[in-house]
Design an enzyme around this catalytic site. Structure first.
Site, PDB file in Angstrom:
ATOM      1  N   GLY A 170       0.805  -1.216   0.000  1.00 19.31           N
ATOM      2  CA  GLY A 170       0.000   0.000   0.000  1.00 19.31           C
ATOM      3  C   GLY A 170       0.834   1.261   0.000  1.00 19.31           C
ATOM      4  O   GLY A 170       0.293   2.366  -0.032  1.00 19.31           O
TER       5      GLY A 170
ATOM      6  N   VAL B 166       4.340   3.691  -1.456  1.00 24.48           N
ATOM      7  CA  VAL B 166       4.783   4.182  -2.751  1.00 24.48           C
ATOM      8  C   VAL B 166       5.762   3.220  -3.419  1.00 24.48           C
ATOM      9  O   VAL B 166       5.746   3.047  -4.641  1.00 24.48           O
ATOM     10  CB  VAL B 166       5.404   5.592  -2.621  1.00 24.48           C
ATOM     11  N   ASP B 167       6.619   2.559  -2.642  1.00 23.89           N
ATOM     12  CA  ASP B 167       7.649   1.707  -3.231  1.00 23.89           C
ATOM     13  C   ASP B 167       7.055   0.520  -3.986  1.00 23.89           C
ATOM     14  O   ASP B 167       7.359   0.299  -5.161  1.00 23.89           O
ATOM     15  CB  ASP B 167       8.610   1.217  -2.148  1.00 23.89           C
ATOM     16  N   SER B 168       6.212  -0.245  -3.320  1.00 27.90           N
ATOM     17  CA  SER B 168       5.634  -1.411  -3.982  1.00 27.90           C
ATOM     18  C   SER B 168       4.672  -0.998  -5.093  1.00 27.90           C
ATOM     19  O   SER B 168       4.513  -1.718  -6.089  1.00 27.90           O
ATOM     20  CB  SER B 168       4.928  -2.306  -2.960  1.00 27.90           C
TER      21      SER B 168
ATOM     22  N   LEU C  33      -0.834  -9.031   1.785  1.00 28.01           N
ATOM     23  CA  LEU C  33      -1.152  -9.805   2.978  1.00 28.01           C
ATOM     24  C   LEU C  33      -1.750  -8.863   4.008  1.00 28.01           C
ATOM     25  O   LEU C  33      -1.136  -7.846   4.353  1.00 28.01           O
ATOM     26  CB  LEU C  33       0.103 -10.459   3.567  1.00 28.01           C
TER      27      LEU C  33
ATOM     28  N   CYS D 293       9.209 -10.825  10.227  1.00 29.11           N
ATOM     29  CA  CYS D 293       8.116 -10.700   9.263  1.00 29.11           C
ATOM     30  C   CYS D 293       8.581 -11.115   7.869  1.00 29.11           C
ATOM     31  O   CYS D 293       7.880 -11.830   7.151  1.00 29.11           O
ATOM     32  CB  CYS D 293       7.600  -9.262   9.247  1.00 29.11           C
TER      33      CYS D 293
ATOM     34  N   GLY E 214       9.206  -4.139  -3.101  1.00 27.20           N
ATOM     35  CA  GLY E 214       9.713  -2.769  -3.091  1.00 27.20           C
ATOM     36  C   GLY E 214      10.884  -2.556  -2.168  1.00 27.20           C
ATOM     37  O   GLY E 214      11.206  -1.409  -1.838  1.00 27.20           O
TER      38      GLY E 214
ATOM     39  N   CYS F  53       5.505  -1.608  12.439  1.00 25.31           N
ATOM     40  CA  CYS F  53       4.227  -1.121  11.937  1.00 25.31           C
ATOM     41  C   CYS F  53       3.055  -1.433  12.861  1.00 25.31           C
ATOM     42  O   CYS F  53       2.051  -0.728  12.829  1.00 25.31           O
ATOM     43  CB  CYS F  53       3.968  -1.710  10.553  1.00 25.31           C
TER      44      CYS F  53
END
Length: 368
Positions: free
Chosen positions: A23, A25-27, A46, A114, A138, A210
């Site tokens: 969600g 910018v990188d991915s 996920l 993770c 990303g 996160c």
């Protein structure tokens, strides 16, 4: 626009690329770059947690708003997007371990856990089930084709390099993974997002941990493990009691602030934490000097490499000259702030040789 190489050959027609989308910018840019190659591109996300204020908080990932952002990007790019619910697995493998490590007096790195579990293991399985030729992410690292297979290297932009967090990537995973942003600076990635009109172009980066909505790790650990708030003694290296503390979860090795001890001739630092006795052991900065560390869970990507190497004991630490015998890393000069629960990652220049989890440390004098 195709500034990234997915390492699938010159003609990607007929290829299928699955992109792990958090969600951010990188991915999102990875998905856009993949779609521009002509390969069939699929975004997968996920759902790892969805609790309280984390759902709408800027700087999170893989939660409510972030999933909506990933879907919106896929809609704009005209590619499919799938969401897989892995919340229970994430809690078991990452959040619960995070709490248990703090309870044991260790300093955890949940981002690596993770990557080792839900992100790479589960995402790779999903990508293979979808018949993808690769899984692209990303992350800011580089995948380099070496003489005997794929190698993991630092990113072009040192300020964004995430190789420390990916040391546990196995050779089998590395053969299948692609990191197209490893050769790009972050400002260029945001420019690409803006040029494509992606709504996430200005979205803040996710924070390191996160699932802690407000950065208050101790409160989360207390909620999950109420016994973690047990008070205890603050002692020096001889065992002399200097004060009391309100729970080991409030301290990490190398910490200076928050000890609330006055009247000492020199500043005191947390030297180690003793979970069994609930003691915080403090001492002068010199007592933090570490000469070697024993590692567990070693993942080796270096093949038969035996040359000079450097080691990083924290994500933001500078690499230092070191030697490694397969289980024990020895530092050429004393290293500070080395904490059980953290990782040591080994490099040959920009190449990641491997790494492992710090189980225990040896003082500089003892190691020498």
């Amino acid at each position: 626009m195709n500034e990234a190489d997915f390492q699938l050959g010159a003609d990607l027609a007929g290829k299928r690329i699955v992109v792990a989308m958090s969600g951010g910018v990188d991915s999102s840019v990875v998905a856009a770059l993949a779609a521009r190659t002509g390969a069939e591109t699929i975004g997968i996300t996920l759902q790892l947690y969805d609790h309280g204020e984390a759902v709408g908080r800027a700087g999170s990932c893989c939660a409510g708003r972030d999933i909506r952002d990933a879907r919106s990007v896929c809609d704009r790019l005209g590619i499919a997007h799938y969401v897989f619910d892995h919340e229970s697995r994430f809690r078991d493998q990452v959040i619960d371990r995070f709490a248990d490590d703090y309870l044991a007096g260790r300093t955890p790195i949940p981002c690596i856990q993770c990557n080792m579990g839900p992100k790479f293991t589960d995402l790779l399985a999903a990508a293979r089930d979808l018949g993808a030729d690769c899984l692209a992410t990303g992350h800011y690292v580089r995948r380099v084709e070496g003489p005997v297979g794929a190698e993991l290297h630092r990113a072009f932009d040192p300020a964004r390099d995430q190789s420390y967090f990916l040391f546990a990537t196995t050779q089998e995973q590395l053969d299948y993974l692609r990191f197209p942003l490893g050769g790009l600076p972050k400002p260029r990635v945001r420019e690409i997002a803006a040029e494509l009109g992606l709504g996430v172009a200005g979205k803040p980066d996710s924070q390191d941990i996160c699932f802690v909505p407000d950065g208050d790790y101790a409160s989360l650990v207390k909620k999950l493990r109420p016994e973690a708030d047990t008070r205890g003694e603050i002692v020096d290296e001889t065992g002399r009691v200097l004060g009391r503390h309100r729970g080991l979860i409030h301290f990490t090795v190398g910490q200076r602030r928050g000890l609330e001890i006055g009247g000492t001739p020199e500043p005191l630092y947390v030297i180690r934490l003793e979970a069994a006795t609930k003691r915080v052991i403090v001492g002068p900065k010199a007592a933090l000097a570490v000469g070697a560390a024993r590692l567990s869970g070693v993942n080796w990507l270096g093949g038969d490499y035996t040359g000079p190497m450097t080691a990083k004991v924290r994500s933001l630490a500078k690499p230092v000259a070191a030697r490694f015998d397969g289980a024990r890393v020895s530092f050429d000069a004393p290293e500070y702030g080395v904490a059980p629960g953290q990782a040591t990652v080994l490099y040959a220049g920009d190449r990641v040789l491997g790494g492992g989890w710090i189980e225990e440390t040896e003082g500089a004098l003892v190691a020498a």
